[in-house]
Every structure is written in structure tokens, then in C-alpha cells.
Scaffold this motif. Structure first.
Motif, PDB file in Angstrom:
ATOM      1  N   ASP A  87       0.865  -1.189   0.000  1.00  0.00           N
ATOM      2  CA  ASP A  87       0.000   0.000   0.000  1.00  0.00           C
ATOM      3  C   ASP A  87       0.897   1.233   0.000  1.00  0.00           C
ATOM      4  OD1 ASP A  87      -2.862  -1.139   0.565  1.00  0.00           O
ATOM      5  OD2 ASP A  87      -1.526  -2.186   1.954  1.00  0.00           O
ATOM      6  N   VAL A  88       0.841   1.995  -1.082  1.00  0.00           N
ATOM      7  CA  VAL A  88       1.743   3.129  -1.260  1.00  0.00           C
ATOM      8  C   VAL A  88       0.928   4.371  -1.600  1.00  0.00           C
ATOM      9  CG1 VAL A  88       3.703   4.053  -2.556  1.00  0.00           C
ATOM     10  CG2 VAL A  88       3.548   1.589  -2.113  1.00  0.00           C
TER      11      VAL A  88
ATOM     12  N   ASP B  20      -4.541  -1.761  -7.714  1.00  0.00           N
ATOM     13  CA  ASP B  20      -5.650  -0.819  -7.786  1.00  0.00           C
ATOM     14  C   ASP B  20      -5.154   0.572  -7.420  1.00  0.00           C
ATOM     15  OD1 ASP B  20      -7.673  -2.703  -8.433  1.00  0.00           O
ATOM     16  OD2 ASP B  20      -7.773  -3.314  -6.332  1.00  0.00           O
ATOM     17  N   ILE B  21      -5.792   1.580  -7.994  1.00  0.00           N
ATOM     18  CA  ILE B  21      -5.448   2.964  -7.693  1.00  0.00           C
ATOM     19  C   ILE B  21      -6.683   3.688  -7.155  1.00  0.00           C
ATOM     20  CG2 ILE B  21      -5.893   3.707 -10.085  1.00  0.00           C
ATOM     21  CD1 ILE B  21      -3.631   5.807  -9.679  1.00  0.00           C
ATOM     22  N   TYR B  22      -6.468   4.485  -6.120  1.00  0.00           N
ATOM     23  CA  TYR B  22      -7.504   5.352  -5.552  1.00  0.00           C
ATOM     24  C   TYR B  22      -6.969   6.777  -5.689  1.00  0.00           C
ATOM     25  CZ  TYR B  22      -9.153   0.976  -3.475  1.00  0.00           C
ATOM     26  OH  TYR B  22      -9.594  -0.307  -3.292  1.00  0.00           O
TER      27      TYR B  22
ATOM     28  N   LEU C 177      -1.882   3.512  -4.157  1.00  0.00           N
ATOM     29  CA  LEU C 177      -1.731   2.284  -4.939  1.00  0.00           C
ATOM     30  C   LEU C 177      -1.837   1.104  -3.989  1.00  0.00           C
ATOM     31  CD1 LEU C 177       1.234   3.100  -7.369  1.00  0.00           C
ATOM     32  CD2 LEU C 177      -1.216   3.393  -7.744  1.00  0.00           C
ATOM     33  N   ARG C 178      -2.638   0.133  -4.361  1.00  0.00           N
ATOM     34  CA  ARG C 178      -2.865  -1.033  -3.489  1.00  0.00           C
ATOM     35  C   ARG C 178      -2.702  -2.302  -4.302  1.00  0.00           C
ATOM     36  NH1 ARG C 178      -7.201  -0.168   0.706  1.00  0.00           N
ATOM     37  NH2 ARG C 178      -5.282   0.382   1.810  1.00  0.00           N
ATOM     38  N   ARG C 179      -1.654  -3.065  -3.979  1.00  0.00           N
ATOM     39  CA  ARG C 179      -1.416  -4.328  -4.677  1.00  0.00           C
ATOM     40  C   ARG C 179      -2.439  -5.361  -4.220  1.00  0.00           C
ATOM     41  NH1 ARG C 179       3.324  -5.703  -7.033  1.00  0.00           N
ATOM     42  NH2 ARG C 179       4.507  -4.267  -5.707  1.00  0.00           N
ATOM     43  N   ARG C 180      -3.052  -6.044  -5.178  1.00  0.00           N
ATOM     44  CA  ARG C 180      -4.058  -7.036  -4.836  1.00  0.00           C
ATOM     45  C   ARG C 180      -3.409  -8.344  -4.420  1.00  0.00           C
ATOM     46  NH1 ARG C 180      -6.420  -4.812  -9.534  1.00  0.00           N
ATOM     47  NH2 ARG C 180      -5.814  -6.607 -10.795  1.00  0.00           N
TER      48      ARG C 180
END
Length: 268
Positions: free
Chosen positions: A184-185, A204-206, A250-253
Motif C-alpha cells: 500500500d503506497v 488498484d489505484i484510488y 496504490l494497493r497491490r491485490r
């Protein structure tokens, strides 16, 4: 002794100011504003709207100065010296404003976007001014709601996952690669949209721009799907307003999962 408040004012919404911040606003005699030019006049207006909201009777004085330009083309080994030169130029202005515009028994304030402790130079600049020894003052720091907190709140997600670390970095660092061992970055100050290089990964991007303002834009989803939409919306917004402030997570699944939250967009 002169006193200075360094007040975190959140990401742009006057309702995001803390009670401590409002109290600090109301016992300030002089507010110092650095004008970033006509293109970014929205930023000055947002600050003035906050003052009007929380100090409706006035009773304070505004002092404005032009923010010095920074060499944004500097890269590599020249980047840190360029930032240092810009901070010193700002310190010259702060020193003059405090010494000439603030009475010895008065309280001044600098209004800082988000939180003064996160990717902001105000505290370091004030320390430089004090170290010069030409003007004396005390200062305190009022924390604010950062764009990071505002971002995850607007996307209704957490900043970290159970027993996992989260890292906050810059677009410049992200372009060098994702940090090891961190899934999580949060990325700030990314003028070149470094997330694009990770479109082929399960991430995923938020994303959010102009958080907390009427112009707010939100997009989330897999980078491969959300990335092109972010690029388009970002370019349109920058063309329309002349500037942009955005942040993203950025969140790696986890392995074996298919996609993240359904992609969405909200425009103010």
C-alpha cells in the motif's frame, strides 16, 4: 515576543478545520499569505473563504507576498540544491514579513494546506529564519487533515491493511520502483503520473484531485482501467484551471484475487 501559528487547514474544505485550528485563527492578528500568481489565485481564495467562514467579524490583517519561483526542471543531483535555494528565498520573505509586518506583542499565522508535517516546507523555513538570528519569535504547530486522510475517507477505504505497512512517497521516487515489502503506497507530488508504468500489474489505484473543494474529482479501480481515465480527467482539469493538486493510493491485490472495487468517478 512575537508568536507564530503554523495552522494546518486541511485539503480545502472549511469544515475540515479542527477546533484547535479555529481557535488559532481567532487569536491571530496578522495572516501571511504567499501569492502563487494569477493561475493559482484559487488557492488564495480558498484560504480567504476559510477566514470568512471562521472569523466572520474580521478583526485581523492580511499581508501578501509573491511566492518565489522554484526550478522545477532540476533533476538528479541538482534537485536537492534547487529545493534548498527555493527554501532560502522563502526564508528571506518570511524574515521580512515577520520583522516588518508583525508587532512585538502580536500573533501571526501561516495557513498550510493539509498538515504542516507532511511534505511541506514551512517548519524548516521558520527554523532557518530563527537560525539567522535577525528576528525573534515563538511558534507552535496546529495539525491538519492531510490530503492523504481526505483521499482515503472520500474513497471509503483504509490507509493500511491488517498487520501490513503503508508508505508515503513522491512521484519522483515511485518512478524508480515500488518499495520492497510494501503493498500500500500513497503517492504525492506526482506531476508525471508515474503510476502508468504499473498498468500491467495487479494494482488498484484510488486517485483524487482538488480534494475537499467544489472541483473535487475521484477515480478508483485497476490501474489498467482507471489509468487512462485519470490521465484524461487530469489533463482536462489542468487545462481548465491552470493547476492541479492530486494524491493517490496504490494497493497491490493479493494473489488469486480478481480486480478491486468497481471503478468510479465523482466530479464536483
Amino acid at each position: 515576543m512575537r508568536k507564530i501559528h503554523v495552522i494546518g487547514i486541511g485539503a480545502g474544505d472549511p469544515d475540515q478545520l479542527t477546533l484547535q485550528a479555529v481557535r488559532a485563527l481567532r487569536n491571530t492578528d496578522v495572516f501571511f499569505l504567499l501569492d502563487k500568481g494569477e493561475v493559482k489565485s484559487d488557492l488564495t481564495r480558498l484560504r480567504l473563504d476559510m477566514l470568512d467562514t471562521h472569523i466572520p467579524d474580521g478583526g485581523y490583517r492580511l499581508v501578501e507576498a509573491r511566492d518565489p519561483d522554484r526550478d522545477r526542471a532540476a533533476s538528479g543531483g541538482a534537485y536537492s540544491p534547487a529545493v534548498g535555494d527555493w527554501r532560502s528565498a522563502r526564508a528571506d520573505i518570511y524574515e521580512r514579513l515577520i520583522g516588518e509586518e508583525l508587532g512585538t506583542e502580536q500573533t501571526g499565522a501561516f495557513l498550510v494546506w493539509g498538515d504542516p508535517s507532511l511534505y511541506d516546507s514551512t517548519l524548516a523555513i521558520l527554523e532557518e529564519v530563527l537560525a539567522r538570528g535577525q528576528v525573534a519569535f515563538e511558534y507552535d504547530v496546529v495539525p491538519g487533515i492531510s490530503s492523504v486522510s481526505a483521499l482515503v475517507a472520500r474513497h471509503r477505504t483504509g490507509l493500511n491493511r491488517v498487520a501490513r505497512p503503508v508508505q508515503i512517497t513522491t512521484g519522483r521516487r515511485l518512478a524508480e520502483g515500488l518499495p520492497d515489502g510494501v503493498d500500500d503506497v500513497v503517492v504525492m507530488l506526482d506531476a508525471h503520473q508515474a503510476f502508468r508504468r504499473y498498468a500491467d500489474q495487479d494494482i488498484d489505484i484510488y486517485w483524487g484531485a482538488y480534494l475537499g473543494t467544489p472541483d473535487e474529482i475521484l477515480v478508483s479501480g485497476p490501474i489498467a482501467e482507471a489509468g487512462p481515465r485519470i490521465q484524461r480527467l487530469r489533463a482536462e482539469a489542468r487545462e481548465r484551471k491552470g493547476w492541479i493538486m492530486d494524491t493517490y493510493l496504490l494497493r497491490r491485490r493479493p494473489e488469486g484475487t480478481q480486480g478491486g472495487r468497481q471503478q468510479g468517478t465523482r466530479e464536483g
